[in-house]
Design an enzyme around this catalytic site. Structure first.
Site, mmCIF file in Angstrom:
data_model
loop_
_atom_site.group_PDB
_atom_site.id
_atom_site.type_symbol
_atom_site.label_atom_id
_atom_site.label_comp_id
_atom_site.label_asym_id
_atom_site.label_seq_id
_atom_site.Cartn_x
_atom_site.Cartn_y
_atom_site.Cartn_z
ATOM 1 N N HIS A 320 0.831 -1.217 0.000
ATOM 2 C CA HIS A 320 0.000 0.000 0.000
ATOM 3 C C HIS A 320 0.855 1.253 0.000
ATOM 4 O O HIS A 320 2.057 1.228 0.313
ATOM 5 C CB HIS A 320 -0.963 0.006 1.194
ATOM 6 C CG HIS A 320 -0.307 0.047 2.533
ATOM 7 N ND1 HIS A 320 0.134 1.215 3.121
ATOM 8 C CD2 HIS A 320 -0.034 -0.949 3.425
ATOM 9 C CE1 HIS A 320 0.637 0.946 4.308
ATOM 10 N NE2 HIS A 320 0.562 -0.364 4.518
ATOM 11 N N CYS A 338 3.140 -5.025 6.401
ATOM 12 C CA CYS A 338 2.787 -4.760 5.002
ATOM 13 C C CYS A 338 4.010 -4.303 4.213
ATOM 14 O O CYS A 338 5.073 -4.046 4.775
ATOM 15 C CB CYS A 338 1.701 -3.684 4.926
ATOM 16 S SG CYS A 338 0.104 -4.220 5.562
#
Length: 391
Positions: A320, A338
């Site tokens: 992201h 992430c």
């Protein structure tokens, strides 16, 4: 006259005996020639299901086959008088239904045919279909019309425990053009996936016909409704994120398209190592630590809206946009697990990507990615996959 005939016959026999069975002066031995004629095949009609059959699976075919002649008319009639649709072969050799039967119903098949001698004959069969203890619904991923990446698995989710897994696999037909080797693997009693031996070839068309309606799937469970889908495989997009170099190398159809500075999971939050398959793509997405068990209002928690986010696992691993960590990207790992990258790079990657694309994480120091976490099926070696999983 009769005596002469008999004498000729006797003389011929004597000469043949004396000459050891050879003909006189090279002539051909006389013999009575008969042409063998095969008896005609008796006319017969074979009806399936047979008369008085019970507990017939409604999803199985009703067939009539003629031998020694041809069919002239076939009707399968329900107890309500409705005739089931069917198709008669052009040569009249067979008939089969083209619509499924109902559960717990009585049907009568009436078939008329004509033998080679022109005589007509009629046969009938009355049978009853099964009444399920329970009907199971099926959902699947991907759906009809979608374009997916080369790592896409075809996942099937039943809402009931399936005990006859072989019957379920037989009912689910996965066909690829060009032909592609693949196999089923059961993660549990309700979830089965079909994947190829190797990544899909770009441009492949995959057709799924999950014809489960009316099929017995064990322990009184029958399928509720068929599912179908035609899916195309897009470009080969494979990204490799390296926790040691803090770089992600993205290849498109085998050629490097971009190298992206990234930041992976920090100490105690290391990104799991393995081969992920993109699950879904989002914009203006709220990243929430409570989705994986860390309260958003705790010291380690967060609830942050990001411009671009692509899910890689059910456990909460995404790549992201992370404008707050741009200085760390390419230098150190600071995320909660992430893959952080700039908004520009995240938007670019998502723009060329499809669900089913492949993302490999290496050298992160994290645990091994579990194959059941999302669509991480490439974690299972092919020989293990072929064995079928939890059958």
């Amino acid at each position: 006259m009769g005596v002469a005939v008999l004498a000729v016959a006797g003389c011929t026999a004597a000469e043949s005996a004396q000459s050891g069975g050879t003909s006189v002066a090279g002539s051909t031995p006389s013999a009575t020639s008969t042409t063998a004629t095969k008896p005609p095949v008796p006319f017969a009609l074979a009806l399936t299901p047979a008369d008085k059959a019970a507990e017939v699976s409604p999803g199985e075919l009703v067939t009539v086959v003629a031998t020694g002649g041809k069919l002239t008319a076939v009707a399968v009639t329900g107890q309500d008088g409705r005739v089931v649709a069917g198709a008669l072969a052009a040569d009249g050799a067979n008939w089969q239904n083209t619509e499924p039967l109902g559960y717990g119903k009585t049907y009568t098949t009436t078939a008329t045919g004509q033998g080679a001698d022109g005589k007509a004959s009629t046969s009938t069969s009355t049978f009853t279909t099964a009444k399920p203890k329970r009907q199971t619904a099926l959902s699947m991923n991907p759906l009809d019309g979608q374009k997916v990446g080369v790592g896409q698995t075809f996942a099937f989710y039943f809402d009931t425990v399936i005990t006859d897994k072989a019957a379920a696999e037989k009912a689910i037909q996965v066909t690829a053009n060009p032909v592609t080797e693949g196999a089923f693997y059961w993660f549990n009693d309700k979830e089965v996936h079909w994947r190829p031996k190797e990544y899909w070839k770009s441009g492949t068309t995959v057709t799924v016909n999950a014809a489960i309606y009316g099929k017995s799937l064990g322990n009184g469970v029958f399928g509720r409704e068929d599912r179908k889908a035609t899916v195309t495989i897009g470009d080969s997009v494979v990204a490799v994120a390296d926790g040691a170099t803090h770089q992600m190398t993205v290849t498109v159809n085998g050629a490097v398209a971009r190298t992206i500075p990234v930041s992976l999971g920090k100490k105690a939050h290391e990104t799991p190592v393995g081969t992920y398959t993109v699950m879904s793509e989002h914009t203006n997405y709220v990243m929430d630590s409570s989705t994986y068990g860390v309260p958003a209002d705790s010291a380690a928690g967060y609830r942050t809206k990001v411009a671009v986010a692509t899910r890689m696992s059910n456990s909460g691993i995404f790549y992201h946009s992370a404008p707050w960590s741009v200085r760390d990207q390419g230098a150190r790992n600071v995320s909660h697990g992430c893959i952080n990258m700039s908004t520009d790079n995240a938007a670019w990657l998502q723009s060329i990507s499809n669900k089913g694309d492949v993302i490999v994480v290496q050298n992160s120091g994290g645990p091994v990615l579990e194959p059941w976490d999302g669509l991480s099926v490439w974690q299972v070696p092919w020989e293990t996959w072929k064995a079928g999983g939890k059958k």
